[in-house]
Design a protein around this motif. Structure first.
Motif, PDB file in Angstrom:
ATOM      1  N   ALA A   1      12.449  -0.356   0.258  1.00 18.05           N
ATOM      2  CA  ALA A   1      11.950  -1.727  -0.219  1.00 18.05           C
ATOM      3  C   ALA A   1      12.562  -2.765   0.800  1.00 18.05           C
ATOM      4  O   ALA A   1      12.088  -3.836   1.066  1.00 18.05           O
ATOM      5  CB  ALA A   1      12.724  -1.853  -1.549  1.00 18.05           C
ATOM      6  N   GLU A   2      13.845  -2.478   1.175  1.00 22.03           N
ATOM      7  CA  GLU A   2      14.354  -3.457   1.973  1.00 22.03           C
ATOM      8  C   GLU A   2      13.647  -3.415   3.414  1.00 22.03           C
ATOM      9  O   GLU A   2      13.790  -4.337   4.134  1.00 22.03           O
ATOM     10  CB  GLU A   2      15.916  -3.102   2.311  1.00 22.03           C
ATOM     11  N   GLU A   3      13.107  -2.375   4.073  1.00 23.42           N
ATOM     12  CA  GLU A   3      12.599  -2.277   5.133  1.00 23.42           C
ATOM     13  C   GLU A   3      11.309  -2.922   5.127  1.00 23.42           C
ATOM     14  O   GLU A   3      10.905  -3.727   6.054  1.00 23.42           O
ATOM     15  CB  GLU A   3      12.158  -0.673   5.596  1.00 23.42           C
TER      16      GLU A   3
ATOM     17  N   ARG B   1       0.908  -1.281   0.126  1.00 20.05           N
ATOM     18  CA  ARG B   1       0.044   0.047   0.155  1.00 20.05           C
ATOM     19  C   ARG B   1       0.883   1.310   0.024  1.00 20.05           C
ATOM     20  O   ARG B   1       1.920   1.361   0.681  1.00 20.05           O
ATOM     21  CB  ARG B   1      -0.824  -0.139   1.093  1.00 20.05           C
ATOM     22  N   ALA B   2       0.481   2.104  -0.646  1.00 22.24           N
ATOM     23  CA  ALA B   2       1.282   3.450  -0.871  1.00 22.24           C
ATOM     24  C   ALA B   2       1.198   4.403   0.647  1.00 22.24           C
ATOM     25  O   ALA B   2       1.981   4.775   0.904  1.00 22.24           O
ATOM     26  CB  ALA B   2       0.708   4.619  -1.817  1.00 22.24           C
ATOM     27  N   VAL B   3       0.141   3.881   1.134  1.00 22.29           N
ATOM     28  CA  VAL B   3       0.069   4.446   2.710  1.00 22.29           C
ATOM     29  C   VAL B   3       1.210   3.878   3.642  1.00 22.29           C
ATOM     30  O   VAL B   3       1.684   4.812   4.456  1.00 22.29           O
ATOM     31  CB  VAL B   3      -1.344   4.136   3.264  1.00 22.29           C
ATOM     32  N   ASP B   4       1.596   2.769   3.425  1.00 22.10           N
ATOM     33  CA  ASP B   4       2.517   1.973   4.297  1.00 22.10           C
ATOM     34  C   ASP B   4       4.122   2.890   3.704  1.00 22.10           C
ATOM     35  O   ASP B   4       4.612   3.126   4.707  1.00 22.10           O
ATOM     36  CB  ASP B   4       2.670   0.605   4.114  1.00 22.10           C
ATOM     37  N   VAL B   5       4.008   3.040   2.568  1.00 22.33           N
ATOM     38  CA  VAL B   5       5.482   3.564   2.108  1.00 22.33           C
ATOM     39  C   VAL B   5       5.507   5.211   2.530  1.00 22.33           C
ATOM     40  O   VAL B   5       6.513   5.602   3.187  1.00 22.33           O
ATOM     41  CB  VAL B   5       5.514   3.617   0.477  1.00 22.33           C
ATOM     42  N   ILE B   6       4.521   5.785   2.635  1.00 25.25           N
ATOM     43  CA  ILE B   6       4.326   7.077   3.050  1.00 25.25           C
ATOM     44  C   ILE B   6       4.659   7.276   4.719  1.00 25.25           C
ATOM     45  O   ILE B   6       5.218   8.135   5.201  1.00 25.25           O
ATOM     46  CB  ILE B   6       2.924   7.893   2.951  1.00 25.25           C
ATOM     47  N   LYS B   7       4.189   6.214   5.470  1.00 25.43           N
ATOM     48  CA  LYS B   7       4.409   6.208   6.879  1.00 25.43           C
ATOM     49  C   LYS B   7       5.713   5.733   7.167  1.00 25.43           C
ATOM     50  O   LYS B   7       6.335   6.473   8.012  1.00 25.43           O
ATOM     51  CB  LYS B   7       3.903   5.003   7.315  1.00 25.43           C
TER      52      LYS B   7
ATOM     53  N   LYS C   1       8.344   8.506   9.196  1.00 26.44           N
ATOM     54  CA  LYS C   1       9.284   8.044  10.229  1.00 26.44           C
ATOM     55  C   LYS C   1      10.549   8.507  10.091  1.00 26.44           C
ATOM     56  O   LYS C   1      11.042   8.851  11.087  1.00 26.44           O
ATOM     57  CB  LYS C   1       9.257   6.625  10.446  1.00 26.44           C
ATOM     58  N   GLN C   2      11.103   8.824   8.682  1.00 26.96           N
ATOM     59  CA  GLN C   2      12.338   9.380   8.627  1.00 26.96           C
ATOM     60  C   GLN C   2      12.417  10.629   8.581  1.00 26.96           C
ATOM     61  O   GLN C   2      13.331  11.466   8.166  1.00 26.96           O
ATOM     62  CB  GLN C   2      13.067   8.642   7.065  1.00 26.96           C
ATOM     63  N   GLY C   3      11.314  11.451   8.865  1.00 25.00           N
ATOM     64  CA  GLY C   3      11.108  12.876   8.766  1.00 25.00           C
ATOM     65  C   GLY C   3      10.847  13.372   7.354  1.00 25.00           C
ATOM     66  O   GLY C   3      11.229  14.743   7.463  1.00 25.00           O
TER      67      GLY C   3
END
Length: 908
Positions: free
Chosen positions: A374-376, A344-350, A354-356
């Motif tokens: 991607a590795e995360e 989900r794109a929402v998970d990528v934005i989250k 977290k990285q600011g």
């Protein structure tokens, strides 16, 4: 008696008794009303003639034997109550009067002797009686079925009437409530506004006429009229009496069927009027207007919720994590990255948050950030670059056994007018230099000749003008051997030094050809000595560079030069693979009006054939034709062969590498990538030149740099490149040339339109304007200048740019004077009495007033007088009177400087 529309149902009606009158004896008359379809009826007169007695005596009573033989006569059915007389014929034949056989209705003997029935008649009568019984049973069943349906219909009608009455009661209740509310509102209005206004309101109601006392209200739509009871019986007239039968009403459509076996059917009740649909009294909105008359259905969302409830918790079960290999380019959007990972794109934005980093789904992130995300999420990463589309396009190694010997490529370089093209013409036995404007080479050319040993040598001729630096560099990159031509009477010149630097940069061997040794002032030794200053040591001085003294005019030592070139080629062991896809370099490119884009290509590896799909820079095409340096059409070109290629969809740039690809899709991929890179470079260059808006404004305020716009069209790509490069070098901090458009080919009408929009002139180098473009330029007033020699073009542009430079001012001191007395003259003002200390003072010149070594005023000398006369100038040692323009504050002891300002036009 007639048949109706329903088979098996027969209706017989008897007319009512009429007034007694005389009639024939033995004849009975009656009126029968026939019913037809669509409610039509007709009255028919029926007569019955009785059989006469043949004797005066009456027939005697039958004997007991005859009575026993005669079948029992069924009694005629009793007419139904309320019927219109004996409406149905009794079974067994015609209706007989009451009484025994041979008896009259009144009980008197009739005098008729009855004959004995035969067996056939008795059997026929028995069959008729049986048929009558069967018909009576069928009719009884039909009557019972009709009675049942009638009861159901009456029940339905009763329910409808009750519903209509209920709706009516509700409407009356609602009206009563409204009337009550209205009455209360009127009472409130009376209390609030007074009795006067209430009286005015009630006046129209009082003016209405009163209803008469005896007037009955009209029946409503739902009211029912009184009908006789279903079981009521009507008076039946005597058999011989005649009664009047009233005509049926027009709305009587269905005749009442009477059955002798069944009970009398009551008249159907009238149908109540259909109640009108209730009017919606809610607020009228767009939604209610659109949904009017529609039934509510389940929405898609409700259906989905139902499906989810049916599925239960099956969807909440944890799914197995899918690990994917994600291909990540140099830049990728968040949406595309999420799609490739199936996340989900929402998970990528989250993760980015977290990285600011705050980002949207359409934002672009770099490859490193995408790899971390991607590795995360547990995926593997494969990094790719956009430049990967060019992999395998060039520099594919060949097997040593496939290599064969190829001709050497020799580039002739040197200063302008040192005889390079003349030397090549002498070798080729042609006259190329005769066709060049001004006697100088302005195009790069490629030719192939045969040496005295029979080997082929490919020559590339480069211009020697300073503007053609890129051409010389291009020639040095594609060459195997460089021949440096130096004039014996001129020595080493700037372009000679530049050619030496290009040869060293390309790391190719060099042969020095000292030309023009036939001239009287030729000094070959001076050339050798000057070459030492640039680290070029010839063999005669103990070096490794071969030098040969030649004369292109006298054709001296040309064979020796070709032998040396062949010897150098043998040392280099030049080899290539002809049996592969071709690779090469675009030496020159132009736009021919008849043939389209034409590129001069030097094939370096492989064999170029007609029909191949080639890519050169940002252009691609299919080879339509190959033309050799002699103008002949050929089918293929091998290594080290110069050839003109026709078939490009656009004009490639000189210096682009050419390659053959397998299909059009690959060609489009490569050219799209290169076009994108080219646009990015141009945009970066433009932004670097302009900078931000604030930087541009600050530059205008501080420097005030002016631009000289130009539109340049030339015959070949190399000339365009050289002209643009030369004009860029002319720019200074105050003025610079800005090339709006540069291209290859003739001047078109669109070029004129662009020049008119940008307010610039058009420069054509070895090209001419089309007829339409020329007419448009004359109509719009656009100047078109044609040039054949590049230094004439550069000189004219330089002069035009010099006109944009602001002129400089130069001060010339004239003299000094000192104020000795100040006079105040009426209507004139203050006048300073001065003595010229040195130089000369002129009227109208610029002056400075200096007090205590400080300049307090600068202006012009308006009046200058010597004694009482106005004079033009006063020399040193004389006294004079001076007055300044718009200045009166002069004091004794002030010093006046007189000077002249001169304007000097600048040039680049």
């Amino acid at each position: 008696m007639t048949d109706t529309k329903n088979p098996g149902e027969k209706t017989l009606t008897v007319a009512q008794p009429k007034t007694l009158s005389l009639k024939r004896s033995g004849v009975e008359q009656g009126v029968v009303r026939q019913s037809f379809s669509h409610g039509r009826t007709k009255a028919v007169v029926v007569e019955k003639v009785k059989r006469r007695a043949h004797g005066p005596e009456q027939k005697s009573e039958p004997t007991p034997q005859q009575a026993s033989q005669a079948p029992a006569r069924p009694q005629p059915p009793r007419p139904p109550a309320g019927g219109g007389g004996g409406g149905q014929r009794p079974a067994g034949g015609a209706q007989r009067p009451a009484g025994g056989p041979g008896q009259r209705p009144g009980g008197r003997p009739s005098g008729v002797v009855l004959r004995t029935l035969t067996e056939e008649e008795r059997s026929a009568r028995a069959l008729a009686l049986a048929d009558a019984k069967v018909r009576e049973a069928e009719e009884r069943k039909i009557a019972e079925e009709e009675a049942r349906r009638r009861k159901e219909r009456e029940a339905a009608e009763r329910a409808e009437r009750e519903a209509a009455e209920a709706r009516k009661r509700e409407e009356e209740d609602r009206r009563r409530v409204e009337d009550e509310a209205k009455r209360k509102a009127e009472q409130e209005a009376k209390k609030r506004f007074g009795d006067d206004e209430a009286a005015k309101t009630a006046a129209p109601a009082a003016a209405r006429p009163a209803k008469p006392a005896g007037t009955q209200p009209a029946p409503t739509a739902g009211a029912r009229t009184a009908t006789p009871a279903a079981g009521a019986r009507t008076a039946t007239p005597a058999p011989g009496a005649r009664t009047a039968t009233p005509e049926p009403e027009e709305d009587e459509r269905r005749p009442v069927r009477r059955s002798g076996a069944g009970p009398a059917r009551p008249a159907p009740a009238p149908k109540p009027a259909k109640a009108a649909p209730q009017k919606s009294r809610g607020r009228l909105t767009v939604v209610t207007a659109l949904d009017a008359g529609e039934e509510r259905e389940r929405s898609v969302a409700a259906f989905r919720r139902r499906v989810q409830r049916l599925k239960g918790h099956a969807s909440n079960e944890p799914k197995e994590k899918l690990v994917r290999e994600v291909t990540i380019p140099e830049a990728i959007t968040i949406q595309e990255l999420a799609n490739r990972m199936a996340e989900r794109a929402v998970d990528v934005i989250k993760l980015l948050m977290k990285q600011g980093q705050m980002a949207k789904i359409t934002d672009t992130i770099d490859a490193d950030t995408a790899q971390l995300i991607a590795e995360e999420l547990g995926h593997t990463v494969k990094r790719v670059s956009e430049a990967d589309v060019e992999e395998g396009l060039f520099d594919v190694a060949d097997a040593p056994e496939d290599l064969v010997q190829r001709p050497p490529v020799v580039t002739i370089m040197g200063h302008v007018d040192h005889g390079k093209t003349s030397l090549l013409d002498a070798i080729r036995k042609t006259n190329v230099v005769g066709g060049e404007a001004g006697g100088i080479t302005q195009h790069i050319g490629a030719y192939q000749v045969k040496s005295p040993s029979g080997d082929k040598i490919t020559f590339i001729d480069t211009p020697g003008h300073a503007a053609f630096t890129a051409m010389r560099a291009r020639g040095a990159r594609v060459t195997d051997v460089v021949v440096l031509v130096v004039a014996a009477d001129d020595g080493v010149m700037p372009q000679t030094v530049e050619a030496i630097q290009h040869a060293k940069a390309a790391n190719v061997p060099m042969i020095v050809a000292i030309n023009k040794i036939d001239k009287p002032d030729a000094k070959p030794e001076r050339v050798r000595t000057e070459l030492l200053q640039h680290e070029v040591q010839v063999e005669s001085f103990g070096g490794e560079t071969i030098e040969i003294e030649v004369s292109a005019k006298q054709k001296t030592n040309l064979d020796k030069l070709l032998d040396m070139i062949g010897l150098q080629a043998e040392i280099l062991e030049l080899r290539a693979n002809p049996n592969r896809a071709a690779e090469g370099t675009v030496i020159e490119a132009k736009l021919d009006r008849g043939r389209g884009p034409v590129a001069t290509v030097l094939v370096q590896r492989g064999t170029l054939k007609v029909g191949d799909i080639v890519v050169a820079g940002a252009e691609w095409g299919r080879v339509r034709a190959l033309v050799s340096d002699t103008g002949a059409s050929i089918d293929s070109a091998g290594p080290s062969v110069p050839v003109e290629v026709l078939g490009f969809n656009g004009t490639p740039e000189a210096g682009d590498r050419l390659a053959v690809v397998e299909n059009e899709s690959r060609a489009r991929e490569v050219t799209d990538y290169r076009s994108h890179q080219k646009r990015e470079k141009q945009a970066a260059r433009a932004s670097g030149m302009r900078g931000s808006l604030e930087q541009m404004m600050s530059q205008l305020k501080t420097s005030g740099r002016k631009e000289f716009p130009l539109l340049i069209k030339a015959d070949v790509q190399g000339s365009v490149e050289a002209i643009v490069g030369a004009l860029e070098k002319l720019g200074t901090d105050e003025v610079a040339a800005r090339v709006i458009l540069s291209g290859v080919g003739g001047i078109t009408e669109s070029d004129v339109t662009l020049a008119e929009a940008s307010g610039t002139a058009i420069i054509g180098f070895n090209v001419r304007a089309h007829k339409e473009a020329r007419e448009a330029a004359e109509r719009l007033g656009i100047e078109i200048r044609y040039y054949n020699i590049i230094y004439d073009l550069v000189d004219d542009v330089k002069k035009a740019m010099s006109g944009l430079l602001p002129p400089t001012t130069r001060e010339t001191m004239l003299g000094n004077a000192q104020i000795q007395q100040v006079f105040n003259i009426t209507k004139v003002g203050k006048v300073a009495g001065c003595k010229v200390t040195d130089g000369v003072v002129q009227r109208g010149a610029n002056v400075r007033l200096i007090r205590d070594n400080v300049v307090i005023h600068e202006g012009k000398l308006s009046q200058l007088k010597h004694l009482k006369d106005d004079v033009r100038e006063v020399t040193s040692g004389h006294e004079c009177g001076m007055s300044f323009e718009n200045y009166q504050d002069m004091r004794v002891g002030d010093v006046i400087e007189c000077y002249r300002v001169e304007t000097v036009q600048r040039s680049l």
